[in-house]
Design an enzyme around this catalytic site. Structure first.
Site, PDB file in Angstrom:
ATOM      1  N   HIS A 100      29.177-115.391 -50.229  1.00 50.14           N
ATOM      2  CA  HIS A 100      29.434-114.037 -50.704  1.00 50.14           C
ATOM      3  C   HIS A 100      30.131-113.153 -49.663  1.00 50.14           C
ATOM      4  O   HIS A 100      30.804-112.188 -50.036  1.00 50.14           O
ATOM      5  CB  HIS A 100      28.139-113.377 -51.158  1.00 50.14           C
ATOM      6  CG  HIS A 100      27.632-113.887 -52.475  1.00 50.14           C
ATOM      7  ND1 HIS A 100      27.320-115.219 -52.680  1.00 50.14           N
ATOM      8  CD2 HIS A 100      27.390-113.255 -53.645  1.00 50.14           C
ATOM      9  CE1 HIS A 100      26.900-115.374 -53.930  1.00 50.14           C
ATOM     10  NE2 HIS A 100      26.938-114.207 -54.526  1.00 50.14           N
TER      11      HIS A 100
ATOM     12  N   HIS B 217      34.122-112.887 -59.953  1.00 50.21           N
ATOM     13  CA  HIS B 217      33.148-112.946 -58.863  1.00 50.21           C
ATOM     14  C   HIS B 217      32.834-114.391 -58.486  1.00 50.21           C
ATOM     15  O   HIS B 217      32.825-114.747 -57.300  1.00 50.21           O
ATOM     16  CB  HIS B 217      31.862-112.226 -59.270  1.00 50.21           C
ATOM     17  CG  HIS B 217      30.768-112.340 -58.265  1.00 50.21           C
ATOM     18  ND1 HIS B 217      30.857-111.798 -57.000  1.00 50.21           N
ATOM     19  CD2 HIS B 217      29.557-112.956 -58.324  1.00 50.21           C
ATOM     20  CE1 HIS B 217      29.751-112.059 -56.324  1.00 50.21           C
ATOM     21  NE2 HIS B 217      28.952-112.765 -57.093  1.00 50.21           N
TER      22      HIS B 217
ATOM     23  N   ARG C 278      14.299 -90.646 -61.635  1.00 55.75           N
ATOM     24  CA  ARG C 278      13.587 -91.397 -60.597  1.00 55.75           C
ATOM     25  C   ARG C 278      13.041 -92.744 -61.087  1.00 55.75           C
ATOM     26  O   ARG C 278      12.134 -93.305 -60.493  1.00 55.75           O
ATOM     27  CB  ARG C 278      12.459 -90.552 -59.991  1.00 55.75           C
ATOM     28  CG  ARG C 278      12.961 -89.298 -59.285  1.00 55.75           C
ATOM     29  CD  ARG C 278      11.824 -88.545 -58.625  1.00 55.75           C
ATOM     30  NE  ARG C 278      12.331 -87.395 -57.890  1.00 55.75           N
ATOM     31  CZ  ARG C 278      12.555 -86.186 -58.428  1.00 55.75           C
ATOM     32  NH1 ARG C 278      12.313 -86.004 -59.720  1.00 55.75           N
ATOM     33  NH2 ARG C 278      13.010 -85.200 -57.696  1.00 55.75           N
TER      34      ARG C 278
ATOM     35  N   HIS D 220      33.087-111.485 -51.338  1.00 55.26           N
ATOM     36  CA  HIS D 220      33.165-110.039 -51.569  1.00 55.26           C
ATOM     37  C   HIS D 220      34.412-109.444 -50.922  1.00 55.26           C
ATOM     38  O   HIS D 220      35.046-108.534 -51.487  1.00 55.26           O
ATOM     39  CB  HIS D 220      31.919-109.358 -51.011  1.00 55.26           C
ATOM     40  CG  HIS D 220      30.712-109.539 -51.876  1.00 55.26           C
ATOM     41  ND1 HIS D 220      29.491-108.992 -51.557  1.00 55.26           N
ATOM     42  CD2 HIS D 220      30.536-110.190 -53.051  1.00 55.26           C
ATOM     43  CE1 HIS D 220      28.606-109.315 -52.490  1.00 55.26           C
ATOM     44  NE2 HIS D 220      29.220-110.043 -53.401  1.00 55.26           N
TER      45      HIS D 220
ATOM     46  N   ASN E 216      23.119-115.310 -50.397  1.00 54.94           N
ATOM     47  CA  ASN E 216      24.448-114.739 -50.181  1.00 54.94           C
ATOM     48  C   ASN E 216      25.465-115.780 -49.701  1.00 54.94           C
ATOM     49  O   ASN E 216      26.577-115.411 -49.316  1.00 54.94           O
ATOM     50  CB  ASN E 216      24.373-113.603 -49.161  1.00 54.94           C
ATOM     51  CG  ASN E 216      23.511-112.454 -49.646  1.00 54.94           C
ATOM     52  OD1 ASN E 216      23.429-112.193 -50.839  1.00 54.94           O
ATOM     53  ND2 ASN E 216      22.850-111.772 -48.719  1.00 54.94           N
TER      54      ASN E 216
ATOM     55  N   GLU F 182      28.017-120.169 -58.938  1.00 54.93           N
ATOM     56  CA  GLU F 182      26.665-119.745 -58.555  1.00 54.93           C
ATOM     57  C   GLU F 182      25.655-120.867 -58.802  1.00 54.93           C
ATOM     58  O   GLU F 182      24.684-121.007 -58.069  1.00 54.93           O
ATOM     59  CB  GLU F 182      26.267-118.485 -59.316  1.00 54.93           C
ATOM     60  CG  GLU F 182      27.062-117.243 -58.966  1.00 54.93           C
ATOM     61  CD  GLU F 182      26.594-116.573 -57.675  1.00 54.93           C
ATOM     62  OE1 GLU F 182      25.734-117.143 -56.973  1.00 54.93           O
ATOM     63  OE2 GLU F 182      27.100-115.480 -57.363  1.00 54.93           O
TER      64      GLU F 182
ATOM     65  N   LYS G 167      18.147-106.887 -57.670  1.00 57.67           N
ATOM     66  CA  LYS G 167      19.221-106.215 -56.944  1.00 57.67           C
ATOM     67  C   LYS G 167      20.139-105.533 -57.945  1.00 57.67           C
ATOM     68  O   LYS G 167      20.722-106.196 -58.815  1.00 57.67           O
ATOM     69  CB  LYS G 167      20.029-107.223 -56.124  1.00 57.67           C
ATOM     70  CG  LYS G 167      19.541-107.456 -54.716  1.00 57.67           C
ATOM     71  CD  LYS G 167      20.583-108.303 -53.977  1.00 57.67           C
ATOM     72  CE  LYS G 167      20.270-108.417 -52.499  1.00 57.67           C
ATOM     73  NZ  LYS G 167      21.312-109.198 -51.793  1.00 57.67           N
TER      74      LYS G 167
ATOM     75  N   LYS H  22      15.759-119.059 -57.714  1.00 51.76           N
ATOM     76  CA  LYS H  22      15.886-117.660 -57.289  1.00 51.76           C
ATOM     77  C   LYS H  22      14.530-116.966 -57.282  1.00 51.76           C
ATOM     78  O   LYS H  22      14.229-116.180 -56.369  1.00 51.76           O
ATOM     79  CB  LYS H  22      16.861-116.898 -58.187  1.00 51.76           C
ATOM     80  CG  LYS H  22      17.129-115.498 -57.649  1.00 51.76           C
ATOM     81  CD  LYS H  22      18.392-114.889 -58.166  1.00 51.76           C
ATOM     82  CE  LYS H  22      18.728-113.611 -57.411  1.00 51.76           C
ATOM     83  NZ  LYS H  22      19.960-112.966 -57.909  1.00 51.76           N
TER      84      LYS H  22
ATOM     85  N   ARG I 125      15.854-114.420 -48.134  1.00 53.73           N
ATOM     86  CA  ARG I 125      16.666-114.121 -49.315  1.00 53.73           C
ATOM     87  C   ARG I 125      18.157-114.076 -49.006  1.00 53.73           C
ATOM     88  O   ARG I 125      18.993-114.271 -49.898  1.00 53.73           O
ATOM     89  CB  ARG I 125      16.207-112.796 -49.946  1.00 53.73           C
ATOM     90  CG  ARG I 125      16.952-112.467 -51.226  1.00 53.73           C
ATOM     91  CD  ARG I 125      16.340-111.322 -51.999  1.00 53.73           C
ATOM     92  NE  ARG I 125      17.155-111.009 -53.167  1.00 53.73           N
ATOM     93  CZ  ARG I 125      16.760-110.297 -54.205  1.00 53.73           C
ATOM     94  NH1 ARG I 125      15.532-109.792 -54.234  1.00 53.73           N
ATOM     95  NH2 ARG I 125      17.553-110.065 -55.224  1.00 53.73           N
TER      96      ARG I 125
ATOM     97  N   GLU J  89      15.058-108.937 -48.980  1.00 55.57           N
ATOM     98  CA  GLU J  89      16.061-109.538 -48.101  1.00 55.57           C
ATOM     99  C   GLU J  89      15.846-109.187 -46.633  1.00 55.57           C
ATOM    100  O   GLU J  89      16.744-108.725 -45.935  1.00 55.57           O
ATOM    101  CB  GLU J  89      17.472-109.127 -48.548  1.00 55.57           C
ATOM    102  CG  GLU J  89      18.552-110.092 -48.073  1.00 55.57           C
ATOM    103  CD  GLU J  89      19.902-109.822 -48.701  1.00 55.57           C
ATOM    104  OE1 GLU J  89      20.788-109.383 -47.959  1.00 55.57           O
ATOM    105  OE2 GLU J  89      20.060-110.039 -49.921  1.00 55.57           O
TER     106      GLU J  89
END
Length: 292
Positions: A256, A273, A129, A260, A253, A193, A151, A235, A249, A245
């Site tokens: 992306h 990426h 956890r 993606h 993306n 990026e 993230k 950031k 935020r 997000e």
């Protein structure tokens, strides 16, 4: 060992507060930073996750320092590549950790690029956890983006980063010297990026990138340090405002959505990426022009 600390930034959100150290030679004196972590003195074990490209370069150095600090070191070395950022690989890592009886006091270190950081961070989030972890990004893309903001995720056959969590590291250690061994293709992919931050947030930074194209491409250390620091600042600013997000935020993306999709459609075997994000940004801009 002579050490230059270039910059120290701070990420502050509703649930986390942690430093980002950016400098040269940080891996030569990790203990100076790790000792500042809460409860590091009573942490008996360190779980080091890396990949078979990065570990041969820096793993032995990291292991020796951890051992000299009195820590037992356990390690799991991933195959290199986005296609291994899966739940199946995560299960292997978790099985290893359980087989070694690693406790909640264990500190996890993610040594590598974005794949290592994402998967290792997800392991830290779900193991018992939640256990503390530190990001040690070794690629430009990871240093300016994926290591910051909390993230963490793995990919699914139905989409990228679909299984994950918001789980922040306790610290980010960015040693710029690791970029000396970065292949040119990975370097250029990381710059996508970097450019993203100029477009979405800071016009002056975008202009700086244009005016300093040559030294950036030549990996001039002073120039690159400024670039990495500014990207992390941006950031952090965005994440501090919108940690999970719910609105702002999502600007991170940019590029992306299409990126993606390209990665998934090519089974993560054709494009890096950053390369896919670059294509995605170009598509987004083209669509914006058509809709104007």
């Amino acid at each position: 060992m002579w050490l230059i600390v270039i910059d120290k930034l701070q990420v502050r959100t509703a649930s986390a507060n942690y430093p980002i150290y950016i400098g040269t030679g940080l891996l030569d004196d990790m203990g100076a930073y790790l000792r500042d972590l809460p409860d590091f003195s009573v942490c008996p074990d360190v779980f080091l996750i890396s990949n078979d490209t990065v570990f041969p370069l820096y793993g032995e150095k990291v292991e020796k320092q951890l051992s000299s600090l009195g820590k037992r070191v356990f390690k799991f070395i991933l195959p290199d590549g986005e296609k291994y950022k899966t739940w199946a690989m995560t299960e292997q890592v978790l099985t290893y950790a359980l087989s070694k009886n690693l406790s909640r006091k264990t500190l996890l270190l993610a040594l590598g690029g974005g794949v290592v950081g994402d998967l290792a961070g997800f392991v830290a989030a779900v193991y018992l956890r939640g256990i503390p972890f530190v990001q040690i990004p070794t690629t430009l893309l990871a240093q300016v983006d994926s290591s910051v903001g909390g993230k963490v995720a793995v990919n699914h056959v139905l989409g990228k980063n679909m299984i994950g969590s918001f789980y922040h590291p306790k610290m980010v250690l960015t040693d710029i010297n690791t970029l000396n061994t970065l292949p040119e293709r990975e370097w250029l992919a990381g710059l996508a990026e970097v450019i993203k931050y100029g477009i979405i947030w800071d016009g002056q930074f975008f202009q700086f990138l244009q005016e300093h194209k040559e030294p950036i491409l030549a990996r001039d250390q002073a120039c690159v340090t400024k670039v990495i620091s500014r990207c992390c600042e941006i950031k952090a600013e965005i994440v501090n405002i919108d940690e999970k997000e719910q609105g702002l935020r999502a600007i991170l993306n940019f590029g992306h959505t299409v990126g993606h999709a390209i990665e998934r459609a090519t089974n993560y075997k054709v494009y890096r990426h950053g390369e896919a994000v670059a294509i995605g940004m170009a598509v987004a801009v083209r669509l914006a022009v058509l809709m104007d």
